[in-house]
Design a protein around this motif. Structure first.
Motif, PDB file in Angstrom:
ATOM      1  N   LEU A 105       7.052 -16.383   3.600  1.00 56.70           N
ATOM      2  CA  LEU A 105       6.809 -16.022   4.928  1.00 56.70           C
ATOM      3  C   LEU A 105       6.547 -14.449   5.176  1.00 56.70           C
ATOM      4  O   LEU A 105       7.790 -14.122   5.601  1.00 56.70           O
ATOM      5  CB  LEU A 105       7.447 -16.873   6.190  1.00 56.70           C
ATOM      6  N   LEU A 106       5.610 -13.675   5.146  1.00 55.44           N
ATOM      7  CA  LEU A 106       5.650 -12.106   5.185  1.00 55.44           C
ATOM      8  C   LEU A 106       4.582 -11.950   6.303  1.00 55.44           C
ATOM      9  O   LEU A 106       3.573 -12.764   6.914  1.00 55.44           O
ATOM     10  CB  LEU A 106       5.256 -11.839   4.108  1.00 55.44           C
ATOM     11  N   PRO A 107       4.707 -10.660   6.998  1.00 61.57           N
ATOM     12  CA  PRO A 107       3.741 -10.374   8.004  1.00 61.57           C
ATOM     13  C   PRO A 107       2.105 -10.624   7.623  1.00 61.57           C
ATOM     14  O   PRO A 107       2.232 -10.379   6.239  1.00 61.57           O
ATOM     15  CB  PRO A 107       3.957  -8.854   8.249  1.00 61.57           C
ATOM     16  N   HIS A 319       3.194   9.727   9.841  1.00 58.91           N
ATOM     17  CA  HIS A 319       4.155  10.000   8.921  1.00 58.91           C
ATOM     18  C   HIS A 319       5.222   8.876   9.215  1.00 58.91           C
ATOM     19  O   HIS A 319       6.271   9.365  10.063  1.00 58.91           O
ATOM     20  CB  HIS A 319       4.697  11.524   9.284  1.00 58.91           C
ATOM     21  N   PRO A 320       5.229   7.786   8.407  1.00 57.57           N
ATOM     22  CA  PRO A 320       6.325   6.979   8.751  1.00 57.57           C
ATOM     23  C   PRO A 320       7.713   7.300   8.222  1.00 57.57           C
ATOM     24  O   PRO A 320       7.899   7.845   7.025  1.00 57.57           O
ATOM     25  CB  PRO A 320       5.773   5.402   7.697  1.00 57.57           C
ATOM     26  N   SER A 321       8.712   6.809   8.705  1.00 57.52           N
ATOM     27  CA  SER A 321      10.036   7.165   8.380  1.00 57.52           C
ATOM     28  C   SER A 321      10.663   5.940   7.862  1.00 57.52           C
ATOM     29  O   SER A 321      11.940   6.039   7.441  1.00 57.52           O
ATOM     30  CB  SER A 321      10.830   7.834   9.382  1.00 57.52           C
ATOM     31  N   LYS A 322      10.206   4.799   7.795  1.00 60.82           N
ATOM     32  CA  LYS A 322      10.567   3.689   7.351  1.00 60.82           C
ATOM     33  C   LYS A 322       9.480   2.559   6.892  1.00 60.82           C
ATOM     34  O   LYS A 322       8.343   2.627   7.460  1.00 60.82           O
ATOM     35  CB  LYS A 322      11.577   2.853   7.895  1.00 60.82           C
ATOM     36  N   GLU A 323       9.817   1.464   6.082  1.00 56.69           N
ATOM     37  CA  GLU A 323       8.628   0.664   5.692  1.00 56.69           C
ATOM     38  C   GLU A 323       8.167  -0.308   6.764  1.00 56.69           C
ATOM     39  O   GLU A 323       6.898  -0.608   6.871  1.00 56.69           O
ATOM     40  CB  GLU A 323       9.373  -0.256   4.705  1.00 56.69           C
ATOM     41  N   ILE A 327       4.107  -1.442   8.082  1.00 59.22           N
ATOM     42  CA  ILE A 327       3.735  -2.914   8.256  1.00 59.22           C
ATOM     43  C   ILE A 327       3.337  -2.969   9.712  1.00 59.22           C
ATOM     44  O   ILE A 327       2.307  -3.538   9.820  1.00 59.22           O
ATOM     45  CB  ILE A 327       5.127  -3.785   8.050  1.00 59.22           C
ATOM     46  N   ALA A 328       3.915  -2.400  10.634  1.00 58.48           N
ATOM     47  CA  ALA A 328       3.432  -2.301  12.181  1.00 58.48           C
ATOM     48  C   ALA A 328       2.238  -1.907  12.101  1.00 58.48           C
ATOM     49  O   ALA A 328       1.169  -2.569  12.978  1.00 58.48           O
ATOM     50  CB  ALA A 328       4.453  -1.776  12.986  1.00 58.48           C
ATOM     51  N   ILE A 488      -3.381   2.498   2.401  1.00 56.75           N
ATOM     52  CA  ILE A 488      -2.783   3.303   3.450  1.00 56.75           C
ATOM     53  C   ILE A 488      -1.555   3.712   3.234  1.00 56.75           C
ATOM     54  O   ILE A 488      -1.425   5.224   3.272  1.00 56.75           O
ATOM     55  CB  ILE A 488      -2.745   2.163   4.807  1.00 56.75           C
ATOM     56  N   PRO A 489      -0.660   3.061   2.600  1.00 55.51           N
ATOM     57  CA  PRO A 489       0.754   3.945   2.202  1.00 55.51           C
ATOM     58  C   PRO A 489       0.579   5.066   1.155  1.00 55.51           C
ATOM     59  O   PRO A 489       1.221   6.187   1.375  1.00 55.51           O
ATOM     60  CB  PRO A 489       1.608   2.786   1.282  1.00 55.51           C
ATOM     61  N   THR A 490      -0.509   5.079   0.393  1.00 60.43           N
ATOM     62  CA  THR A 490      -0.475   6.014  -0.467  1.00 60.43           C
ATOM     63  C   THR A 490      -1.490   7.236  -0.177  1.00 60.43           C
ATOM     64  O   THR A 490      -1.963   7.958  -0.970  1.00 60.43           O
ATOM     65  CB  THR A 490      -0.980   5.671  -2.110  1.00 60.43           C
TER      66      THR A 490
END
Length: 525
Positions: A105-107, A319-323, A327-328, A488-490
């Motif tokens: 069960l993941l987002p 500029h995300p500071s955490k995973e 995800i959000a 998106i992350p990369t």
């Protein structure tokens, strides 16, 4: 009688043995406990494999060998059908114990790799980077002159927070989470890259064990401050010549004649190829200096005819500071309502190579009921504020299915990465606007995430943008957006003030490719 007794006794023993064996077999099958909903194989000792998670193998079928073959150091409970929870990595939650439900069960929209029992950090062997300790005047010293770095705006606002600028105050709820969005300048990636390098896991103080050597000179900042005002060419080229001479005199340079060195510029390549020393000629000679000819150079738009120059993404506002930040945002992008078929944010051009295609894009957008235009051509204060508002720009892109990306002042635009970050499928008119540029960061199969309409076809009036986009089905659009969401992350740079665990960003991709290229150069030299 004696002969009869001799015959009957063995027969009785044989019948008793068979009855005892049958009773023991039946008793075993009756007492076997299976999880609710699971079915057993027909009563037979030929079906002996315990039900384990997909990909985990057991020892050969036998009731004597009971230890499953797992990675070294991983232990499991003794084989028993009374233990039904699949063995997954710590922290991953599964559905209630059942062999019919196997997906974690993941987002929504977030996928994970298949269950693995080992989580190992990549080794630094072959990945060490040494960072030259150049005098501060070549990097952070420049930032102390932030009031004078641009002819158009005060750069002090943008050089703060390790180069990502001031935290944005989003009042309409477009940008989430609110702690991950900053007012980032499009030509400041050299500062961001330097601060991300300080967080690099395999940074070494021993240059002899390094695969690559990083020169933390803020080339883009230096170039940008001298582009306007008809400054003498000697002034424009002065600092870059000085820092490259400094680097050239080091033992690290002499070891491989600089072939293992790399440098980052936040400007486009065309600011670095001045052909003459005439004051009227544009830019600097950064890419024509002998030292840079040996080095690997990263900038936001490269010269495809120069084999040692590579484009990396423009910095976005995210500029995300955490995973959890990523995800959000991915979840918001996936579930966003998109009322517009396509959109464009920009202005018309006059007496410019981009004039034709840009003007036609704007005209077709105005004519189409399915297009939303953010017109940045008006000099009214309201229009300027709208076009310089990250919340406004991202709000437009996240409301659109397609985002048209004609060339700007040069072939590329920062808007490309803003639109992909919003899950808006980019529409290109020239291969040089993306496909021939960001080869390290964009998939080679460009049809999976973008649309290509040849510029000449639009200029000749042979095609209309709306007609091309209407040919895509809902399912095709969904698949392309899913591809963008995964990318998106990369495509973004993590907040350089934090060490973000488990998330590879644009910096990580670039560093890996620099190391790969350097190893190849060393092997062939």
């Amino acid at each position: 009688m004696k002969n009869l007794f001799s015959f009957v006794l063995p027969l009785s023993l044989l019948i008793g043995f068979l009855l005892f064996n049958e009773f023991r077999s039946s008793n075993h099958l009756l007492t076997t406990f299976l999880p609710s909903g699971a079915t057993a194989a027909p009563p037979s000792f030929t079906t002996t494999e315990p039900l384990l998670p997909s990909g985990v193998t057991t020892a050969p079928p036998s009731f004597i060998t009971t230890k499953p073959l797992l990675p070294s150091g991983v232990t499991v409970t003794p084989p028993s059908f009374t233990t039904t929870e699949p063995l997954l990595p710590s922290g991953v939650i599964t559905a209630p114990p059942s062999f019919t439900t196997t997906k974690p069960l993941l987002p929504s929209g977030v996928t994970v790799a298949p269950p693995s029992f080992t989580t190992t950090e990549p080794s630094c062997s072959g990945r060490y980077i040494y960072m030259h300790k150049i005098p501060e005047k070549f990097n952070t010293g420049l930032l102390r002159q932030c009031h004078n770095l641009s002819s158009w705006k005060d750069m002090c606002w943008y050089v703060s927070n390790s180069g990502i600028g001031q935290l944005l105050n989003d009042t309409d709820g477009t940008l989430i989470p609110t702690t991950a969005w900053y007012d980032t300048h499009q030509f400041i990636v050299d500062v961001i890259f330097h601060n991300r390098m300080k967080q690099y896991d395999c940074l070494t103080e021993n240059s002899s064990e390094a695969t690559a050597i990083y020169v933390p000179y803020y080339a883009g900042i230096d170039i940008g401050r001298n582009l306007w005002g008809r400054r003498p060419v000697a002034v424009r080229d002065s600092m870059m010549k000085e820092v490259l001479h400094w680097v050239r005199t080091t033992p690290e340079w002499e070891a491989r004649d600089g072939r293992d060195h790399f440098i980052v510029s936040g400007r486009t390549t065309w600011d670095s190829w001045r052909a003459t020393d005439e004051a009227s000629d544009w830019g600097t000679k950064f890419m024509l200096l002998p030292e840079t000819r040996n080095m690997t150079v990263l900038d936001v738009e490269s010269n495809k005819w120069h084999s040692s120059e590579f484009a990396i993404p423009y910095p976005t506002y995210f500029h995300p500071s955490k995973e959890a930040d990523i995800i959000a945002w991915q979840d918001k992008v996936q579930h966003a309502t998109r009322p517009y078929l396509f959109s464009f944010a920009g202005a018309r051009r006059k007496n410019h190579s981009a004039s034709g295609i840009r003007n036609l894009v704007i005209d077709q957008c105005i004519e189409s009921p399915g297009c939303k235009l953010l017109d940045c051509g008006s000099h009214s204060e309201n229009k300027i504020l709208k076009c310089h508002s990250p919340s406004n720009i991202m709000g437009l892109f996240i409301s659109s299915m397609f985002c048209v990306q004609p060339k700007g002042d040069t072939l590329t635009r920062r808007s490309l990465f803003d639109s992909m970050l919003a899950g808006c499928i980019p529409v290109f008119f020239l291969p040089g606007s993306a496909y021939e540029q960001y080869r390290w960061h964009l998939p080679r199969d460009y049809e999976k995430y973008s649309v290509y309409i040849p510029e000449d076809e639009v200029l000749k009036g042979a095609v209309k943008i709306q007609d091309v986009l209407l040919q895509y089905t809902v399912e095709q659009i969904k698949e392309m957006r899913e591809e963008l969401i995964k990318m998106i992350p990369t495509l973004v740079y993590n907040n350089p003030r934090y060490k973000v665990q488990g998330v590879r960003d644009a910096f990580d991709v670039a560093v890996d490719r620099v190391i790969q290229r350097t190893l190849q150069l060393i092997a062939t030299s």
